[in-house]
Design a protein around this motif. Structure first.
Motif, mmCIF file in Angstrom:
data_model
loop_
_atom_site.group_PDB
_atom_site.id
_atom_site.type_symbol
_atom_site.label_atom_id
_atom_site.label_comp_id
_atom_site.label_asym_id
_atom_site.label_seq_id
_atom_site.Cartn_x
_atom_site.Cartn_y
_atom_site.Cartn_z
ATOM 1 N N GLN A 163 0.807 -1.323 0.114
ATOM 2 C CA GLN A 163 -0.090 -0.021 0.003
ATOM 3 C C GLN A 163 0.878 1.209 -0.066
ATOM 4 O O GLN A 163 2.022 1.050 0.499
ATOM 5 C CB GLN A 163 -0.951 -0.063 1.443
ATOM 6 N N LYS A 164 0.410 2.367 -0.638
ATOM 7 C CA LYS A 164 1.237 3.576 -0.790
ATOM 8 C C LYS A 164 1.485 4.034 0.749
ATOM 9 O O LYS A 164 2.531 4.941 0.919
ATOM 10 C CB LYS A 164 0.448 4.641 -1.321
ATOM 11 N N ILE A 165 0.553 3.948 1.622
ATOM 12 C CA ILE A 165 0.899 4.337 3.071
ATOM 13 C C ILE A 165 2.142 3.621 3.625
ATOM 14 O O ILE A 165 3.042 4.289 4.451
ATOM 15 C CB ILE A 165 -0.313 4.225 4.048
ATOM 16 N N LYS A 166 2.221 2.242 3.342
ATOM 17 C CA LYS A 166 3.174 1.612 4.103
ATOM 18 C C LYS A 166 4.531 1.638 3.335
ATOM 19 O O LYS A 166 5.599 1.246 3.916
ATOM 20 C CB LYS A 166 2.869 0.119 4.408
ATOM 21 N N CYS A 167 4.419 1.717 1.880
ATOM 22 C CA CYS A 167 5.731 1.823 1.172
ATOM 23 C C CYS A 167 6.855 2.827 1.614
ATOM 24 O O CYS A 167 6.585 4.072 1.374
ATOM 25 C CB CYS A 167 5.539 1.825 -0.458
ATOM 26 N N PRO A 168 8.151 2.354 1.897
ATOM 27 C CA PRO A 168 9.123 3.385 2.362
ATOM 28 C C PRO A 168 9.587 4.013 1.203
ATOM 29 O O PRO A 168 10.040 5.248 1.456
ATOM 30 C CB PRO A 168 10.035 2.390 2.883
ATOM 31 N N SER A 169 9.575 3.713 0.128
ATOM 32 C CA SER A 169 10.069 4.427 -1.104
ATOM 33 C C SER A 169 9.156 5.555 -1.433
ATOM 34 O O SER A 169 9.707 6.946 -1.802
ATOM 35 C CB SER A 169 10.037 3.535 -2.207
ATOM 36 N N ILE A 170 7.805 5.189 -1.514
ATOM 37 C CA ILE A 170 6.917 6.437 -1.560
ATOM 38 C C ILE A 170 6.894 7.319 -0.524
ATOM 39 O O ILE A 170 6.850 8.532 -0.707
ATOM 40 C CB ILE A 170 5.435 5.738 -2.003
ATOM 41 N N LYS A 171 7.174 6.842 0.671
ATOM 42 C CA LYS A 171 7.084 7.718 1.856
ATOM 43 C C LYS A 171 8.095 8.734 1.766
ATOM 44 O O LYS A 171 8.189 9.995 2.088
ATOM 45 C CB LYS A 171 7.048 6.989 3.060
ATOM 46 N N MET A 172 9.307 8.098 1.232
ATOM 47 C CA MET A 172 10.438 9.045 1.277
ATOM 48 C C MET A 172 10.531 10.163 0.222
ATOM 49 O O MET A 172 10.655 11.416 0.235
ATOM 50 C CB MET A 172 11.669 8.205 0.903
ATOM 51 N N THR A 173 9.709 9.656 -0.913
ATOM 52 C CA THR A 173 9.493 10.810 -2.084
ATOM 53 C C THR A 173 8.485 11.892 -1.540
ATOM 54 O O THR A 173 8.718 12.963 -2.107
ATOM 55 C CB THR A 173 8.856 10.179 -3.273
ATOM 56 N N ARG A 174 7.490 11.630 -0.849
ATOM 57 C CA ARG A 174 6.272 12.468 -0.413
ATOM 58 C C ARG A 174 7.133 13.438 0.718
ATOM 59 O O ARG A 174 6.902 14.516 0.504
ATOM 60 C CB ARG A 174 5.456 11.783 0.116
ATOM 61 N N GLU A 185 14.450 -3.442 -3.927
ATOM 62 C CA GLU A 185 15.373 -4.756 -3.727
ATOM 63 C C GLU A 185 15.513 -4.770 -1.870
ATOM 64 O O GLU A 185 15.604 -5.818 -1.919
ATOM 65 C CB GLU A 185 16.496 -4.485 -4.621
ATOM 66 N N THR A 186 15.739 -3.465 -1.529
ATOM 67 C CA THR A 186 16.284 -3.674 -0.072
ATOM 68 C C THR A 186 14.826 -3.330 0.688
ATOM 69 O O THR A 186 14.991 -3.347 1.815
ATOM 70 C CB THR A 186 16.956 -2.445 0.256
ATOM 71 N N CYS A 187 13.695 -3.297 0.245
ATOM 72 C CA CYS A 187 12.375 -2.982 0.988
ATOM 73 C C CYS A 187 12.247 -4.246 1.719
ATOM 74 O O CYS A 187 12.300 -5.642 1.323
ATOM 75 C CB CYS A 187 11.430 -2.788 -0.027
ATOM 76 N N SER A 188 11.661 -4.063 3.114
ATOM 77 C CA SER A 188 11.366 -5.384 4.009
ATOM 78 C C SER A 188 10.033 -5.866 3.521
ATOM 79 O O SER A 188 9.719 -6.972 3.963
ATOM 80 C CB SER A 188 11.298 -4.818 5.453
ATOM 81 N N TYR A 189 9.136 -5.159 2.756
ATOM 82 C CA TYR A 189 7.949 -5.691 2.445
ATOM 83 C C TYR A 189 8.030 -6.272 1.137
ATOM 84 O O TYR A 189 7.102 -7.188 0.605
ATOM 85 C CB TYR A 189 6.968 -4.464 2.087
ATOM 86 N N ASN A 190 9.100 -6.399 0.378
ATOM 87 C CA ASN A 190 9.256 -7.099 -0.893
ATOM 88 C C ASN A 190 9.537 -8.529 -0.582
ATOM 89 O O ASN A 190 10.684 -8.823 -0.422
ATOM 90 C CB ASN A 190 10.172 -6.466 -1.763
ATOM 91 N N THR A 191 8.615 -9.413 -0.520
ATOM 92 C CA THR A 191 8.839 -10.894 -0.545
ATOM 93 C C THR A 191 9.022 -11.449 -1.841
ATOM 94 O O THR A 191 9.313 -12.779 -1.746
ATOM 95 C CB THR A 191 7.474 -11.196 0.157
ATOM 96 N N SER A 192 8.822 -10.921 -2.983
ATOM 97 C CA SER A 192 9.015 -11.482 -4.258
ATOM 98 C C SER A 192 10.597 -11.681 -4.550
ATOM 99 O O SER A 192 10.853 -12.815 -5.037
ATOM 100 C CB SER A 192 8.278 -10.851 -5.319
ATOM 101 N N ALA A 193 11.581 -10.838 -4.086
ATOM 102 C CA ALA A 193 12.858 -10.911 -4.195
ATOM 103 C C ALA A 193 13.567 -12.029 -3.645
ATOM 104 O O ALA A 193 14.167 -12.936 -3.905
ATOM 105 C CB ALA A 193 13.399 -9.608 -4.110
ATOM 106 N N SER A 194 13.000 -12.119 -2.414
ATOM 107 C CA SER A 194 13.606 -13.112 -1.425
ATOM 108 C C SER A 194 12.774 -14.551 -1.921
ATOM 109 O O SER A 194 13.649 -15.482 -1.736
ATOM 110 C CB SER A 194 13.201 -12.924 0.085
ATOM 111 N N SER A 195 11.712 -14.801 -2.404
ATOM 112 C CA SER A 195 11.211 -16.011 -2.771
ATOM 113 C C SER A 195 11.944 -16.612 -4.153
ATOM 114 O O SER A 195 12.019 -17.615 -4.273
ATOM 115 C CB SER A 195 9.592 -15.910 -2.670
ATOM 116 N N THR A 196 11.990 -15.582 -4.903
ATOM 117 C CA THR A 196 12.717 -15.845 -6.458
ATOM 118 C C THR A 196 14.037 -16.417 -6.090
ATOM 119 O O THR A 196 14.689 -17.268 -6.741
ATOM 120 C CB THR A 196 12.672 -14.798 -7.185
#
Length: 85
Positions: A19-30, A70-81
């Motif tokens: 979600q936009k609220i939880k994404c650290p990258s979007i938060k930093m941009t805002r 790639e370094t986001c803790s919410y990104n589970t797709s990178a670690s599963s692949t």
């Protein structure tokens, strides 16, 4: 009718599906945008700070939001692949 996407804007949707609220990258941009607007509205404008914030936003625009995923803790797709390989 298909909705057109403005490629010049920084993406507002997290590629990892967070979600936009939880994404650290979007938060930093805002936060960068808010600081830039606040510094521009001051009576005594610090031009060095404004230029620095503008260049930081331009850099994020060029890199895109996915660069931080790639370094986001919410990104589970990178670690599963990585574990499947």
């Amino acid at each position: 009718m298909a909705k057109k996407i403005n490629k010049k804007k920084i993406v507002g949707v997290c590629p990892a599906g967070v979600q936009k609220i939880k994404c650290p990258s979007i938060k930093m941009t805002r936060q960068l945008r808010v600081r830039l607007l606040a510094s521009q509205r001051e009576n005594n404008v610090n031009t060095e700070q404004v230029v620095q914030l503008q260049s930081a936003l331009k850099e994020r625009k060029i890199r895109g939001i996915a660069a931080d995923c790639e370094t986001c803790s919410y990104n589970t797709s990178a670690s599963s692949t990585a574990s499947v390989s």
